[in-house]
Design a protein around this motif. Structure first.
Motif, PDB file in Angstrom:
ATOM      1  N   THR A 197      -4.053   4.491   7.285  1.00  0.00           N
ATOM      2  CA  THR A 197      -5.419   5.216   6.789  1.00  0.00           C
ATOM      3  C   THR A 197      -4.913   4.504   4.732  1.00  0.00           C
ATOM      4  OG1 THR A 197      -5.473   6.496   8.302  1.00  0.00           O
ATOM      5  CG2 THR A 197      -6.756   6.474   6.702  1.00  0.00           C
ATOM      6  N   PHE A 198      -5.781   3.303   4.366  1.00  0.00           N
ATOM      7  CA  PHE A 198      -5.178   3.261   2.979  1.00  0.00           C
ATOM      8  C   PHE A 198      -5.110   4.196   1.971  1.00  0.00           C
ATOM      9  CE2 PHE A 198      -6.209  -1.108   5.107  1.00  0.00           C
ATOM     10  CZ  PHE A 198      -4.731  -1.374   5.282  1.00  0.00           C
ATOM     11  N   ASP A 199      -6.630   5.418   2.483  1.00  0.00           N
ATOM     12  CA  ASP A 199      -7.280   6.326   1.206  1.00  0.00           C
ATOM     13  C   ASP A 199      -6.046   7.334   2.323  1.00  0.00           C
ATOM     14  OD1 ASP A 199      -7.525   8.421   0.180  1.00  0.00           O
ATOM     15  OD2 ASP A 199      -9.165   8.274  -0.474  1.00  0.00           O
ATOM     16  N   PRO A 200      -5.047   7.970   1.694  1.00  0.00           N
ATOM     17  CA  PRO A 200      -3.984   8.842   2.518  1.00  0.00           C
ATOM     18  C   PRO A 200      -4.543  10.584   2.855  1.00  0.00           C
ATOM     19  CG  PRO A 200      -2.844   8.627   0.702  1.00  0.00           C
ATOM     20  CD  PRO A 200      -3.714   7.625   0.647  1.00  0.00           C
ATOM     21  N   ASP A 201      -6.252  10.625   1.672  1.00  0.00           N
ATOM     22  CA  ASP A 201      -6.358  11.723   1.997  1.00  0.00           C
ATOM     23  C   ASP A 201      -7.732  12.101   2.779  1.00  0.00           C
ATOM     24  OD1 ASP A 201      -5.827  12.390  -0.245  1.00  0.00           O
ATOM     25  OD2 ASP A 201      -7.247  12.312  -1.778  1.00  0.00           O
ATOM     26  N   ARG A 202      -7.790  10.705   3.035  1.00  0.00           N
ATOM     27  CA  ARG A 202      -8.997  10.711   4.302  1.00  0.00           C
ATOM     28  C   ARG A 202      -8.037  11.099   5.816  1.00  0.00           C
ATOM     29  NH1 ARG A 202     -14.033   8.833   3.453  1.00  0.00           N
ATOM     30  NH2 ARG A 202     -14.859  10.012   5.384  1.00  0.00           N
ATOM     31  N   ALA A 203      -7.244  10.659   5.484  1.00  0.00           N
ATOM     32  CA  ALA A 203      -6.192  11.232   6.785  1.00  0.00           C
ATOM     33  C   ALA A 203      -5.707  12.178   6.917  1.00  0.00           C
ATOM     34  CB  ALA A 203      -5.103  10.046   7.126  1.00  0.00           C
ATOM     35  N   ALA A 204      -6.220  13.144   6.694  1.00  0.00           N
ATOM     36  CA  ALA A 204      -5.876  14.653   6.611  1.00  0.00           C
ATOM     37  C   ALA A 204      -5.737  15.721   7.857  1.00  0.00           C
ATOM     38  CB  ALA A 204      -6.963  15.241   5.209  1.00  0.00           C
ATOM     39  N   GLY A 205      -6.252  15.422   8.839  1.00  0.00           N
ATOM     40  CA  GLY A 205      -6.648  15.356  10.095  1.00  0.00           C
ATOM     41  C   GLY A 205      -5.945  15.091  11.212  1.00  0.00           C
ATOM     42  N   LEU A 206      -5.422  13.237  10.366  1.00  0.00           N
ATOM     43  CA  LEU A 206      -5.114  12.456  11.727  1.00  0.00           C
ATOM     44  C   LEU A 206      -4.198  13.138  12.445  1.00  0.00           C
ATOM     45  CD1 LEU A 206      -5.932  10.062  13.723  1.00  0.00           C
ATOM     46  CD2 LEU A 206      -4.192   8.770  11.148  1.00  0.00           C
ATOM     47  N   ALA A 236       1.444  -1.347  -0.046  1.00  0.00           N
ATOM     48  CA  ALA A 236      -0.060   0.329  -0.083  1.00  0.00           C
ATOM     49  C   ALA A 236       1.166   1.322  -0.356  1.00  0.00           C
ATOM     50  CB  ALA A 236      -1.252   0.045   1.058  1.00  0.00           C
ATOM     51  N   PRO A 237       1.510   1.465  -1.041  1.00  0.00           N
ATOM     52  CA  PRO A 237       2.061   2.586  -1.285  1.00  0.00           C
ATOM     53  C   PRO A 237       2.133   3.717  -0.246  1.00  0.00           C
ATOM     54  CG  PRO A 237       1.850   2.042  -3.796  1.00  0.00           C
ATOM     55  CD  PRO A 237       1.634   0.732  -2.344  1.00  0.00           C
ATOM     56  N   GLY A 238       0.924   4.297  -0.748  1.00  0.00           N
ATOM     57  CA  GLY A 238       0.219   5.326  -0.235  1.00  0.00           C
ATOM     58  C   GLY A 238      -0.650   5.422   0.826  1.00  0.00           C
ATOM     59  N   ALA A 239      -0.126   4.279   1.295  1.00  0.00           N
ATOM     60  CA  ALA A 239      -1.110   4.397   2.898  1.00  0.00           C
ATOM     61  C   ALA A 239      -1.164   5.807   3.639  1.00  0.00           C
ATOM     62  CB  ALA A 239      -1.068   3.402   3.177  1.00  0.00           C
ATOM     63  N   ALA A 240      -1.486   6.269   4.630  1.00  0.00           N
ATOM     64  CA  ALA A 240      -0.832   7.157   5.494  1.00  0.00           C
ATOM     65  C   ALA A 240      -0.635   6.229   6.948  1.00  0.00           C
ATOM     66  CB  ALA A 240      -1.736   8.420   5.811  1.00  0.00           C
ATOM     67  N   VAL A 241       0.659   6.190   7.809  1.00  0.00           N
ATOM     68  CA  VAL A 241       0.779   5.716   8.439  1.00  0.00           C
ATOM     69  C   VAL A 241       0.845   6.264   9.953  1.00  0.00           C
ATOM     70  CG1 VAL A 241       2.307   3.684   9.115  1.00  0.00           C
ATOM     71  CG2 VAL A 241       2.283   3.852   6.987  1.00  0.00           C
ATOM     72  N   HIS A 242       0.211   6.040  11.227  1.00  0.00           N
ATOM     73  CA  HIS A 242       0.869   7.353  12.184  1.00  0.00           C
ATOM     74  C   HIS A 242       0.726   5.915  13.992  1.00  0.00           C
ATOM     75  CE1 HIS A 242      -1.387   9.699   9.539  1.00  0.00           C
ATOM     76  NE2 HIS A 242      -0.851  10.626  10.508  1.00  0.00           N
ATOM     77  N   PHE A 243       2.108   6.269  14.041  1.00  0.00           N
ATOM     78  CA  PHE A 243       1.929   5.740  14.937  1.00  0.00           C
ATOM     79  C   PHE A 243       2.038   5.944  16.215  1.00  0.00           C
ATOM     80  CE2 PHE A 243       5.760   3.711  12.548  1.00  0.00           C
ATOM     81  CZ  PHE A 243       5.305   3.238  11.943  1.00  0.00           C
ATOM     82  N   VAL A 244       1.050   5.071  17.520  1.00  0.00           N
ATOM     83  CA  VAL A 244       0.607   5.454  18.976  1.00  0.00           C
ATOM     84  C   VAL A 244       0.664   4.201  19.810  1.00  0.00           C
ATOM     85  CG1 VAL A 244      -0.996   7.441  18.162  1.00  0.00           C
ATOM     86  CG2 VAL A 244      -1.887   4.373  18.407  1.00  0.00           C
TER      87      VAL A 244
END
Lengths: 349, 349, 349, 349
Positions: D216-225, D49-57
């Motif tokens: 988040t596989f569609d990074p546009d949905r992660a805009a505010g994350l 998933a090269p475009g995915a947004a990745v956030h760690f917690v």
């Protein structure tokens, strides 16, 4: 002699009659009725904003907070004057309904924000970042909490600075009718043409029973507002009774007539006060409020005569000995003889 | 030459060793393990507060916001310095975790609140009311965001004023170890004996990997904190690894040794800077941060040499031409030769 | 022929007259007026609850969510019927105003929760813990969303189980007047004597313009409610117009007369429907709502005649071909000839 | 003999070594470091998933609630199994971090949601409306809370139904490694190729110290994350220590090796238990958990031998007399001889 607030006055007879007239039939509830459609349309017409989204609620606090919630995310910053109602008098409703946005209070004479003050604050707060949050909204109040009025030009200058920095502009128009009457300007000139993105239009203080409008000039920004209003408990079921008030209030320019009358009474009162020895006006009288410092003995006479008004900006500013800063608000139903009688009392020492 | 922040430094070897040692066995999760009990007890002992409630979390933002949420209702007001981390750098986490409390930012030199400023703000904000909300918390930061330090006496004076007005006192102790080392005072003297009701004790910036403690001195006030922590997602399952850090950090006074070293390095750096022509210190150097304005050419030399540090209080204060205000933070692992080398670079023009 | 909802009916003339009568003078705003005091006192008297805290708001959604927020912390669980208004029709207002409490929906015939169902749910949800949250409130609705009515005995049994498990009991009394009229019981018997801790008393659906009361029987639990109401934007400034409605509504038992009339009309309608071939009642008719499944042709006749009513519990239950489940609500102003006319239309095939 | 939870096990040596290795240097904090970039890239690679947004917690509760908050507005509905961790074990964190979204609990055997159950629930909840709120998310858990595993095909069928109804799909992958190992499927096949929009990837339970990823596989949905994470206090300053864990965990397929081992141990344990007289498996053993009802005497023997495990789904299901339902979790460090020893104890009666 009641100058306590414009929300201690009653409902104008034409508005009361409109409520009675709305009492027939079984129109749909929750705002799907014809009166609501008519009130929204009339408001759009008066503001020359045919595309605006219009939502009615019963309180100004709700209208302000809902308006802000469309433009400030929970991690947003809202710039306002330190005396703004949203900052001082809504028990954190803006923080609550936005989900946690931060209010940044700005200083400024006479309840007004100077463009340089805004510029400085935006400079100091810097760019948006994950740590600092997002610069989101400039909230202006017109007429201000000190009764002063921004002109269309002044509004436009502040809006331009806000927009240049990526902020939307909210106008708390709890007393917008008074400001419009004072400026003798078109409603559009005092709002969207001057850069206002979302307006809280107050009608309660100006002759209605309890209704305010959130006017979002770009309806795309209002996409979630119906949900926001409902989930905050602000969608009235018998919604027609809000709408009927607005229709009658706008009808034939009643709203501006009532506002103009209140302004006139304040001017009369302000002139009378200014002529009294020892009285100092604390802000120029530009709408329906008079802010003055009264010598102790004059203050005492007013209270003894039963006049209602507030120590301002709070009871803590009365030290029990010296002069007292007060706020005197005129309303749509303040009478000239009431003003004159009050002045006589003050002079009677 | 890294003076960017004390959170760019690594983990002290003794703390790393403690993590490795904690890796045996299958103790209960969610904080019900013996290491956690031991860390809480040790912390209570160090602060001479046997009854205090102690909760660990992984970030300072969480610790601050959770601490505040115990004392500020959603309709509460929290007074803090305009430069406080909770005001400038937590993306509205305090507003979020309190459910909407309002932060009131106070001015003050060198990152400190003067007692008179607090008194004035409380006077102006007036009494609690349904409209204005409730005066709830005074939040102090020690060491401050400008590296200055309140003494026990200064803390006590501010706390007394706050308590007299019905406010609780929160201490953001993100760098409390540095403040304690600077004052050479007992931890109790810098906290509860000086009137602090709830402490955010920072360990991450001072040699740990990621752990902070919320210390509530009156445990009755912490009744809901376990729930608050969990429902905000801040209860770590393998909780022992937080506790192990705290134990090693407190053990043998390591925490104060590390803080003292960082302070010493800052003193050395501050003295060196002050001796440079054209350099101005922007705040007295009292803990591990040095705040100075550098002439453009000195600033440029530092950057050219690859030194890491921040323009302060924000990039917008670098106009690209004139002198540049900067922040230089020393850490537990800053070396004297690193400081000296940096000063040599600056002098090398 | 409007059976859409009791909130499409208008305002009773006596209540409209009371609003007009309240229009004199300049009483204090925000609920500090004499009418408000009188309305609160009258309500306490009617419910034989002299110590109860009484707060008025303009919507039932606000009243429910504010009532719940006093008893459910953000990490609390609120048990309710799956058809409860707070679960299905308030766009998450309870979650919002409680700060995040969880609603646990229980099944049950005819809109009612059986004691065994409650017991089973409480058993399965187990004890309070930091992970699971806190069992906080049982929310009952009377009359229910399916028009059925709990008796005082049934309420008491459910309340006793709730109290034994540490839950408070909330009563959504959006149609409590109908329930009381149906049971011919004392208001106290249907509320606090049956274990209800906090009541949402609905007046809007029963002849008012827009007013509901939150009645907290133990006033200590209402300590923060004034703040909660304001910070949610629900404190009306010209508050006397809410209070005037309540006073007139309670005066001389008008509220129960109106409710009884609506119930009678529903009984008449239900009997008529039950006599029609192919019609099935979906719940016993016990208050002012009739729930029935109509054969397609009868449904079509009703619609063709312009009768207003809802497919229930949602439009998705009309498959466009078969019988259609509907809800028919009678109101204080439904006329017997209107009911009879509607039945004639249905029979006219 | 510890089968209490996979979060009572320690940290795998290779991950501990990676933490030590990350301890050099002064990389930028707050996730701007190279290790974090590398960990994000590696994760994208593993999931194709090269475009995915990745956030760690640091916690799974935070990861779940943050993931959901991107797709469910405060007035949204989130459908999940009644046994889902977000419903039963996060103290309302999802409600909190979404700003008030409603969780709708669905029944289902073995912790799984059947497609027909989802279809029925969506039908009953009906269309979005201002009153009912918005259907927003289907949240699945894999492996489930009962140790069962959805196949890619089953996930795809549920996702397709959800998407058709306008819902996004969240996967709580607290034990996704176990599910992937069980299915011997590609990570992509178990997530985005099966319609998952956002994944909570759990590493803590499978050999890490404390780290989870929101993918988040569609990074546009992660805009505010990034903002959401920070304002909830979940952005760790020394962020490299989260990233180092993930890198080592993924490196060389360690994550799946550890998961496979845990699964194997559970299979061994399940087979041994099933062979015991009177023992009943309560769900098929498909990942690393074994759910069984033990006769009282066997249960007592296990407890007497000091074995750690949970009565499941709660202590209240142990009536003190009859058979006891239990949960036995195997971990990456469960040893075969430990399993065998436990079985010997049970058999030893």
């Amino acid at each position: 002699m009641n100058f306590a607030s414009d929300n201690t006055s009653g409902v104008h007879p034409r508005i009361m009659a409109a409520l009675a007239a709305a009492n027939d039939g079984h129109p749909p509830s929750y705002g799907a009725d014809a009166l609501t459609q008519a009130a929204q349309d009339r408001l759009r017409e008066v503001f020359e904003a045919p595309g605006a989204a219009v939502h009615f609620v019963a309180t100004g606090t709700a209208a302000n907070a809902l308006a802000l919630s469309q433009f400030a995310p929970p991690w947003g910053k809202i710039y306002c004057h330190a005396s703004a109602h949203i900052q001082t008098s809504e028990s954190n409703a803006p923080e609550f309904l936005t989900g946690g946005a931060k209010l940044v209070a700005l200083p400024g004479e006479d309840g007004r924000i100077a463009p340089a003050t805004l510029a400085q604050a935006l400079h100091e707060n810097g760019r948006d970042s994950v740590n600092s949050g997002v610069n989101s909204v400039l909230s202006l109040t017109n007429a201000t909490e000190w009764g002063t009025v921004y002109s269309p030009l002044e509004l436009a200058e502040l809006s331009a600075r806000a927009h240049a920095a990526g902020l939307a502009v909210h106008l708390d128009g709890s007393r917008l009718a008074n400001a419009i009457a004072a400026q003798n300007a078109a409603p559009a000139a005092m709002t969207w043409r001057a850069g206002v993105d979302v307006l809280t239009l107050g009608a309660t203080k100006c002759g209605c029973m309890g209704v305010e409008a959130v006017v979002t000039f770009d309806p795309d920004r209002a996409a979630g507002l119906g949900y926001r209003r409902k989930r905050a408990g602000h969608l009235l079921s018998k919604h027609r009774y809000l709408s009927a008030q607005i229709l009658a209030w706008l009808d034939g320019g009643l709203w501006l007539d009532l506002a103009r009358h209140a302004n006139d009474m304040a001017a009369r009162l302000g002139q009378g006060l200014a002529a009294l020895e020892g009285v100092r006006l604390n802000a120029p009288v530009q709408s329906n409020g008079v802010f003055a410092t009264l010598p102790r003995e004059i203050f005492a006479r007013a209270r003894a005569a039963g006049a209602a008004f507030a120590v301002w900006p709070g009871d803590q500013f009365d030290d029990g000995k010296g002069p007292v800063p007060v706020r005197l608000i005129c309303s749509w139903d303040t009478r000239a003889d009431e003003v004159d009688g009050f002045l006589s009392v003050l002079r009677a020492g």
